[in-house]
Design a protein around this motif. Structure first.
Motif, PDB file in Angstrom:
ATOM      1  N   ALA A 107      54.318  40.816  35.981  1.00 25.77           N
ATOM      2  CA  ALA A 107      54.598  39.680  36.882  1.00 25.77           C
ATOM      3  C   ALA A 107      53.705  39.752  38.116  1.00 25.77           C
ATOM      4  CB  ALA A 107      56.069  39.665  37.279  1.00 25.77           C
ATOM      5  N   PHE A 108      53.509  40.958  38.644  1.00 30.38           N
ATOM      6  CA  PHE A 108      52.633  41.125  39.807  1.00 30.38           C
ATOM      7  C   PHE A 108      51.194  40.751  39.458  1.00 30.38           C
ATOM      8  CE2 PHE A 108      50.170  44.035  42.715  1.00 30.38           C
ATOM      9  CZ  PHE A 108      50.359  43.267  43.856  1.00 30.38           C
ATOM     10  N   ALA A 109      50.746  41.096  38.259  1.00 31.40           N
ATOM     11  CA  ALA A 109      49.405  40.691  37.817  1.00 31.40           C
ATOM     12  C   ALA A 109      49.300  39.165  37.801  1.00 31.40           C
ATOM     13  CB  ALA A 109      49.101  41.271  36.444  1.00 31.40           C
ATOM     14  N   GLY A 110      50.387  38.494  37.388  1.00 35.40           N
ATOM     15  CA  GLY A 110      50.405  37.034  37.413  1.00 35.40           C
ATOM     16  C   GLY A 110      50.287  36.478  38.818  1.00 35.40           C
ATOM     17  N   VAL A 111      50.915  37.153  39.775  1.00 30.47           N
ATOM     18  CA  VAL A 111      50.807  36.729  41.177  1.00 30.47           C
ATOM     19  C   VAL A 111      49.375  36.922  41.675  1.00 30.47           C
ATOM     20  CG1 VAL A 111      51.555  37.244  43.542  1.00 30.47           C
ATOM     21  CG2 VAL A 111      53.237  37.114  41.694  1.00 30.47           C
ATOM     22  N   LEU A 112      48.770  38.039  41.308  1.00 36.97           N
ATOM     23  CA  LEU A 112      47.380  38.280  41.712  1.00 36.97           C
ATOM     24  C   LEU A 112      46.441  37.232  41.108  1.00 36.97           C
ATOM     25  CD1 LEU A 112      47.187  42.182  41.493  1.00 36.97           C
ATOM     26  CD2 LEU A 112      47.402  40.754  43.551  1.00 36.97           C
ATOM     27  N   LEU A 113      46.683  36.838  39.863  1.00 40.93           N
ATOM     28  CA  LEU A 113      45.881  35.781  39.257  1.00 40.93           C
ATOM     29  C   LEU A 113      46.073  34.460  39.995  1.00 40.93           C
ATOM     30  CD1 LEU A 113      46.330  36.527  35.447  1.00 40.93           C
ATOM     31  CD2 LEU A 113      44.231  36.756  36.800  1.00 40.93           C
ATOM     32  N   PHE A 114      47.292  34.193  40.431  1.00 34.45           N
ATOM     33  CA  PHE A 114      47.533  32.976  41.203  1.00 34.45           C
ATOM     34  C   PHE A 114      46.769  33.027  42.529  1.00 34.45           C
ATOM     35  CE2 PHE A 114      50.036  29.997  43.817  1.00 34.45           C
ATOM     36  CZ  PHE A 114      49.909  28.864  43.022  1.00 34.45           C
ATOM     37  N   ALA A 115      46.698  34.202  43.129  1.00 32.88           N
ATOM     38  CA  ALA A 115      45.912  34.357  44.365  1.00 32.88           C
ATOM     39  C   ALA A 115      44.442  34.036  44.103  1.00 32.88           C
ATOM     40  CB  ALA A 115      46.070  35.771  44.920  1.00 32.88           C
ATOM     41  N   VAL A 116      43.924  34.448  42.955  1.00 36.60           N
ATOM     42  CA  VAL A 116      42.537  34.124  42.594  1.00 36.60           C
ATOM     43  C   VAL A 116      42.375  32.614  42.498  1.00 36.60           C
ATOM     44  CG1 VAL A 116      40.804  34.285  40.762  1.00 36.60           C
ATOM     45  CG2 VAL A 116      42.098  36.326  41.442  1.00 36.60           C
ATOM     46  N   ILE A 117      43.344  31.948  41.886  1.00 31.31           N
ATOM     47  CA  ILE A 117      43.289  30.489  41.767  1.00 31.31           C
ATOM     48  C   ILE A 117      43.292  29.842  43.148  1.00 31.31           C
ATOM     49  CG2 ILE A 117      44.588  28.441  40.999  1.00 31.31           C
ATOM     50  CD1 ILE A 117      45.534  30.198  38.594  1.00 31.31           C
ATOM     51  N   ILE A 118      44.173  30.297  44.017  1.00 33.42           N
ATOM     52  CA  ILE A 118      44.268  29.713  45.356  1.00 33.42           C
ATOM     53  C   ILE A 118      42.981  29.901  46.148  1.00 33.42           C
ATOM     54  CG2 ILE A 118      45.359  30.001  47.629  1.00 33.42           C
ATOM     55  CD1 ILE A 118      47.998  30.364  46.211  1.00 33.42           C
ATOM     56  N   PHE A 119      42.416  31.100  46.094  1.00 33.55           N
ATOM     57  CA  PHE A 119      41.240  31.393  46.911  1.00 33.55           C
ATOM     58  C   PHE A 119      39.926  30.940  46.284  1.00 33.55           C
ATOM     59  CE2 PHE A 119      44.285  34.390  48.837  1.00 33.55           C
ATOM     60  CZ  PHE A 119      44.139  33.994  50.157  1.00 33.55           C
ATOM     61  N   SER A 120      39.969  30.450  45.052  1.00 33.66           N
ATOM     62  CA  SER A 120      38.745  29.974  44.422  1.00 33.66           C
ATOM     63  C   SER A 120      38.410  28.571  44.930  1.00 33.66           C
ATOM     64  CB  SER A 120      38.888  29.973  42.909  1.00 33.66           C
ATOM     65  OG  SER A 120      39.866  29.039  42.508  1.00 33.66           O
ATOM     66  N   SER A 121      37.165  28.245  44.796  1.00 37.16           N
ATOM     67  CA  SER A 121      36.677  26.947  45.255  1.00 37.16           C
ATOM     68  C   SER A 121      37.144  25.825  44.334  1.00 37.16           C
ATOM     69  CB  SER A 121      35.150  26.980  45.295  1.00 37.16           C
ATOM     70  OG  SER A 121      34.637  25.692  45.504  1.00 37.16           O
TER      71      SER A 121
END
Length: 134
Positions: A107-121
């Motif tokens: 689940a934490f890995a999923g949160v980190l992936l969401f952070a990548v989505i948010i911070f991506s252009s």
């Protein structure tokens, strides 16, 4: 609305039903040992997934990326494994503790992936599916 947003909202409501069911069961039986599972179902399932869905609804370019569906799958798998295993652990079944730990990390890995989505252009999105008109 993007497909991923709809998936998140549908999954979120399932977790809300599960969270309320756990709460009702605790109230009826008078056994509140599984309070943590109840809270995780409501917060990680209902609240967080609804927020993820809202973000994707507001950012359709990012929602169209393959990473969005991968993130949904990883996070949903982690939370889906976490809630019942945490419920069992808090109810006295210590044998499921490794499942709780592994599912928490997923689940934490999923949160980190969401952070990548948010911070991506936003411009780095998948190409548009509509041909340009001249």
């Amino acid at each position: 609305m993007p497909r991923i947003a709809n998936l998140y909202f549908r999954t979120a409501i399932v977790f809300l039903i599960l969270g309320i069911s756990i709460g009702l069961h605790m109230s009826i039986t008078g056994n509140h040992a599984a309070t943590g599972a109840h809270a995780h179902a409501n917060l990680l399932g209902w609240v967080t997934m609804a927020i993820f869905g809202g973000y994707h609804a507001l950012n359709p370019q990012k929602a169209a990326r393959r990473l969005a569906m991968i993130q949904y799958a990883v996070y949903t798998f982690g939370v889906t494994m976490l809630i019942p295993s945490l419920y069992l652990l808090l109810s006295g079944n210590t044998a499921v503790e490794p499942i709780v730990a592994i599912s928490s990390l997923i689940a934490f890995a999923g949160v980190l992936l969401f952070a990548v989505i948010i911070f991506s252009s936003s411009e780095a999105s998948v190409s548009a599916r509509v041909a340009p008109t001249y």
